[in-house]
Design an enzyme around this catalytic site. Structure first.
Site, PDB file in Angstrom:
ATOM      1  N   LYS B  78      37.799  40.320  45.266  1.00 36.62           N
ATOM      2  CA  LYS B  78      37.880  41.037  43.995  1.00 36.62           C
ATOM      3  C   LYS B  78      36.454  41.339  43.533  1.00 36.62           C
ATOM      4  O   LYS B  78      35.553  40.491  43.682  1.00 36.62           O
ATOM      5  CB  LYS B  78      38.592  40.128  42.979  1.00 36.62           C
ATOM      6  CG  LYS B  78      38.924  40.766  41.640  1.00 36.62           C
ATOM      7  CD  LYS B  78      39.661  39.749  40.739  1.00 36.62           C
ATOM      8  CE  LYS B  78      40.112  40.385  39.425  1.00 36.62           C
ATOM      9  NZ  LYS B  78      40.825  39.408  38.554  1.00 36.62           N
ATOM     10  N   SER B 153      45.132  41.532  36.694  1.00 39.94           N
ATOM     11  CA  SER B 153      44.005  42.387  36.993  1.00 39.94           C
ATOM     12  C   SER B 153      43.599  42.392  38.471  1.00 39.94           C
ATOM     13  O   SER B 153      42.936  43.329  38.914  1.00 39.94           O
ATOM     14  CB  SER B 153      42.796  41.938  36.171  1.00 39.94           C
ATOM     15  OG  SER B 153      42.363  40.651  36.570  1.00 39.94           O
ATOM     16  N   SER B 177      46.367  36.951  36.064  1.00 35.11           N
ATOM     17  CA  SER B 177      45.761  37.986  36.919  1.00 35.11           C
ATOM     18  C   SER B 177      45.825  37.735  38.417  1.00 35.11           C
ATOM     19  O   SER B 177      45.570  38.640  39.204  1.00 35.11           O
ATOM     20  CB  SER B 177      44.313  38.215  36.516  1.00 35.11           C
ATOM     21  OG  SER B 177      44.248  38.978  35.346  1.00 35.11           O
TER      22      SER B 177
END
Lengths: 480, 485
Positions: B78, B153, B177
């Protein structure tokens, strides 16, 4: 309000002291002063994304020491908070500080003003990190501003006093006493020029005899004893004039301008920042382990006031001498070291005050090429008749120039006092023969001429003859 | 068979036996990446770097110096993780062009474990969002249905794993997330206990809630990844010194005798019937496997979203202050002085959702509102944590749905922030309480969308969560299904 009304100032000081740690409060960077810009920095103290603070344990010990030295309550649990505001020298956009749960609260500091002792209350001591420093080009077209993060995250304590101070002289005395104490404690080097110690002053005035506090102004950026006094005097005058002229003091932050010798408004109460303090989620509460405060207490050095009392009552020094010797932590340590070598308090005190400090001409004892034990040794050499007081002064000159040990200097220079009668007698005889007139006077009862004769013998012996022995020999020869 | 469809541990077996090389596995991922580029999983691909690392891993293996089960396994991260020498933007325009000057702790540990880093993955800007539509660059799309969101997210992470363009990844979870996108894309995602994994080198969203965790194709991979990154870090004062157990040792132990808590507050009217049916079936399955179901109550569940959006935004408003254009990233300077530089840089650099949350958080911390919002939220947070403490006195794990619905359509919730925030309704409480929680696939909707269930555990008891999840996985093929083949 009438023009002749007399005002009384009410003053509280916030002292910012840099803790004497080798590394910063939340990272391993050096705190050394004067390094080229942005060389003592890393990703943590420049606020790179993703970094986290790690607390410097030494800074905590020093803050506890300051708290104990100021007779505060040291809290086993205190809390870090974020103080949020935007400024280029503040890399994270917040300063890690302590807010409603500081490490120390409720202490006091005794100060002396015009021979009177008074006590100033300490409200709190909290720990925080310093910001960096903005550097500006001269204001010309295309001028730039730069930021130096060397200072960023250097550990500070802020010591907040009660509003107990009533004059600029008291404020200056408070600052001096605070500096002396922090230096004694080894908490802060007290170097005001380098910004290790600075203060903000909260000043208000009220008609003399009234109780209610007036509206205060906070004066920032005060970094010398002289400026404390000047800035506060200016502010008292400014506020008093304002009220006399029918105006009102507004609550605001003012900046001391040492060039203009005046304060000017920085921001009003309306413009005051809302710092949006909240507990710092990246650091757990600061919890002192069991017994930590007591351990620090045991390691606490003798405080200036205790030392002063000891010097006068135990060592029998005059209050005047004791004050000179205790004023500076290093001088006191120098004197204590001398005394540890040789126990002649009076004489060592004289040598330190009248010879060493005079020769220093305001420089620090740390700059000397020798330590206190050398003075102890020197006085011992006088006391055991190895050298005369006069020779001792020559030894001191040598020490100042090259350092070394007094004994070694005396030996290598061949300055050892002559105590052998056989060596002194011929000189005495020679002096007596050349000064028959003085001998006559002595015999006629004017015994004080002996001093003159002793001087001559000492001169002939190049100072090496033992003066007491010379005296004895002269008396004997002149039939005294 | 396409290597990209293997799980990480299946790949590890093949690497070990010499059937395939890390270089081949890396090429397979890069090919899959190309094939699925339209899903928007990656923000930055480092093909050359990855190939070089893969060759190094193969050389280590040839010299019998292989580091362990992750050596030579291609992964991606990420874009919230600082990766030395690689762009790190947090999917924000304000960090456009920023190259990380150092590796975060979890990244360093994965490098030491021998993983091959393919690149950086898409996400909601600064991890603020539940659909990956708040990326400052491009939305990521669900590999099971590209008209739907992958969740957020950590949307790009979920897509990359589900689509096979990497074997495993790390996400971060502040309010769901990791787990919510894992559920919406049919993969396994674990948010460990707060303090289990170092946050050093992870761009902070909400410091007291953020936690790093694995997102993987199955539970075994999840255990291996957690093993590699867990543990105390002297650079993170909030990381725990609690001992890290072996997660693989207990993985296959089953759930015989385990007490599975079922909180009534998480099985609400109006939740998607297919989600409900799948989770109910999973609970039945646990009973058959020898576990006991226990009714528990988490009475403060309703307050979770409100508390979360006060605490998280307050911390975020402070954490994001450092993005000011002074030292790194984007600077927009109209040349009219400092204030305008700040306003323009932050005005242009942050997207609308990030601005919304900075404003919410700034408000909650402001003088006069602090006690009513932030302080009160912290008090309720304590109550939420207390709920779990009491529940875990009666059970060993808690099982709930991960999300109220399967993946929603792109654009479906973007006009309504509150509706978007409710996508986290089952996940936020775990962050508020600091507990570990894992999402694993427990079924598919009739339209072929994955459904996730959540297994929650006691603090630092990830081992029990993993073995509970593994016991279910062993009996079902949900984790083995692939969106792209």
């Amino acid at each position: 309000m009438s023009n002749d009304i007399e005002f009384e100032p009410v003053i509280g000081l916030e002292v910012h002291a840099q803790l004497s740690t080798k590394t910063k409060l939340f990272c391993g960077c050096s705190t050394a002063f004067g390094a080229p810009p942005n060389t003592n920095v890393c990703e943590v103290c420049t606020g790179m994304p993703g970094v986290l603070p790690v607390l410097n344990a030494q800074a905590v010990e020093l803050a506890v020491r300051a708290g104990l030295g100021l007779h505060c309550t040291v809290h086993e649990r205190s809390q870090w908070s974020r103080k949020n505001y935007f400024y280029p020298d503040l890399p994270k956009g917040y300063q890690i500080s302590q807010y409603d749960k500081p490490i120390c609260t409720g202490g006091k500091l005794d100060i002396e003003v015009d021979g009177q002792t008074m006590t100033v209350g300490i409200t709190r001591i909290h720990m925080e990190e310093d910001a960096g420093k903005n550097v500006h080009d001269d204001l010309v077209a295309g001028a730039r501003s730069y930021v130096d993060f060397n200072r960023s995250s250097v550990p500070l304590i802020e010591i907040v006093s009660e509003p107990d101070i009533r004059s600029s002289a008291q404020a200056a005395a408070y600052m001096k006493a605070m500096r002396q104490l922090l230096r004694y404690l080894g908490v802060c080097d007290g170097n005001m020029e380098e910004g290790s110690l600075r203060c903000d002053a909260n000043v208000s005035v009220r008609p003399k005899g009234t109780e209610k506090f007036g509206t205060r102004a906070e004066i920032k950026n005060i970094n010398s004893f002289r400026f404390v006094q000047q800035a506060i005097d200016y502010e008292i005058e400014r506020q008093s004039e304002l009220i006399r002229a029918g105006g009102k003091v507004v609550q605001e932050t003012r900046l001391w301008d040492s060039q203009a010798k005046s304060t000017r408004s920085m921001r009003s109460k309306e413009e005051a920042h809302d710092y949006r303090y909240f507990p710092e989620p990246d650091l757990p509460d600061l919890v002192l382990r069991d017994g930590f405060v007591a351990e620090v207490g045991k390691r606490l050095p003798e405080l200036p006031s205790d030392k002063l009392t000891r010097y006068t009552s135990k060592l029998g020094l005059s209050p005047y001498d004791a004050k000179i010797l205790t004023e500076d932590a290093e001088v006191a340590a120098f004197f204590d070291a001398a005394l540890a070598t040789h126990k002649n308090t009076k004489s060592i005190a004289n040598w330190v005050i009248n010879e060493v400090l005079r020769e220093l001409k305001g420089n620090s004892v740390e700059s000397l090429k020798f330590k206190g034990d050398a003075i102890g040794e020197l006085v011992k050499l006088i006391d055991d008749s190895t050298i005369s007081g006069k020779i001792a002064k020559d030894v001191l000159v040598e020490l100042m120039a090259h350092g070394g040990s007094p004994r070694a200097i005396v030996d290598s220079k061949g300055w050892v006092q002559v105590t052998d009668t056989g060596a002194i007698e011929p000189i005495v005889d020679q002096v007596l023969a050349a000064n028959a007139e003085s001998v006559e006077k002595y015999k006629a009862g004017k015994t004080n001429v002996i001093g003159f004769l002793v001087g001559l013998v000492m001169k002939e012996s190049k100072g090496k003859a033992n003066p007491a022995m010379v005296n004895e020999l002269l008396k004997k020869k002149m039939g005294g | 068979m396409d290597l990209a469809n293997l799980s990480a541990h299946e790949l590890a077996d093949q690497l070990k036996s010499g059937k395939v090389s890390s270089v081949e596995a890396t090429s397979a991922c890069l090919q899959r990446l190309e094939k699925t580029a339209g899903l928007g999983a990656y923000l930055h691909v480092d093909a050359n770097g990855a190939k070089k690392q893969a060759a190094e891993a193969d050389a280590r293996r040839a010299k019998k110096q292989s580091a362990g089960p992750l050596d030579g396994v291609p992964i991606a991260l990420k874009d919230i993780f600082l990766t030395e020498g690689l762009p790190t933007t947090c999917a924000s325009r304000i960090l456009e062009g920023f190259v990380a000057p150092y590796d975060g702790t979890a990244v360093r540990k994965l490098k030491e474990a021998g993983t091959v880093l393919l690149g950086k993955l898409n996400m909601d800007e600064f991890a603020m969002g539940s659909s990956n539509e708040h990326s400052g660059y491009l939305p990521a799309k669900n590999p099971w249905d590209a008209t739907r969101v992958p969740g957020g997210s950590s949307g790009g992470s979920a897509v990359a794993v589900a689509a096979g363009s990497c074997f495993a990844t790390l996400g971060t979870d502040t309010g769901g997330s990791i787990r919510q996108p894992a559920a919406l894309t049919g993969i396994v995602g674990l948010k460990p206990t707060y303090g289990r994994v170092s946050r050093y080198g992870v761009i902070a969203f909400a410091s007291s809630l953020d936690q790093v965790g694995p997102m993987t194709k199955d539970v075994t991979d999840c255990a291996n990844m957690l093993q590699a990154i867990a543990g105390h870090d002297p650079r993170d004062s909030t990381s725990s010194t609690e001992k890290v157990p072996s997660y693989t040792e207990t993985l296959e132990k089953g759930v015989q005798g385990l007490k599975v808590g079922v909180p009534k507050e998480y099985f609400i009217d109006g939740m998607d019937p297919e989600v409900r049916a799948s989770v109910d079936a999973a609970l039945e399955s646990y009973k058959k496997l020898g576990a006991t179901l226990v009714d528990v109550s988490l009475p403060h569940t309703d307050y979770g979203i409100a508390v979360y959006y006060l605490v998280a935004t307050a911390e975020a408003s402070s954490n994001l202050a450092r993005f000011d254009g002074v030292r790194y990233g984007k600077r927009v300077d109209p040349g009219k002085g400092l204030l305008d530089m700040y306003l323009e840089t932050r005005g242009k650099g942050f997207g609308p959702e990030v601005k919304r949350r900075i404003m919410l958080g700034t408000y909650a911390l402001s003088a006069g509102y602090y006690d009513a919002y932030y302080v009160k939220a912290q008090k309720v947070r304590t109550l939420v944590a207390q709920d779990f403490k009491e529940a875990f006195a009666k059970c060993d794990v808690i099982v709930t749905p991960t999300t109220p619905t399967p993946a929603f359509k792109l654009g479906e919730n973007t006009g309504d922030p509150i509706k978007m925030y409710l996508a986290d309704v089952f996940t936020v409480a775990v962050n508020l309480a600091g507990l570990p929680g894992l999402s694993l696939p427990c079924g598919f909707s009739k339209s072929g969308l994955p459904i996730g269930m959540q297994v929650l555990g006691r603090p630092f008891d990830e081992a029990t969560i993993l073995r509970t999840a593994r016991a279910f996985e062993r009996e079902h093929d949900f984790s083995a299904r692939r969106a792209i083949s």
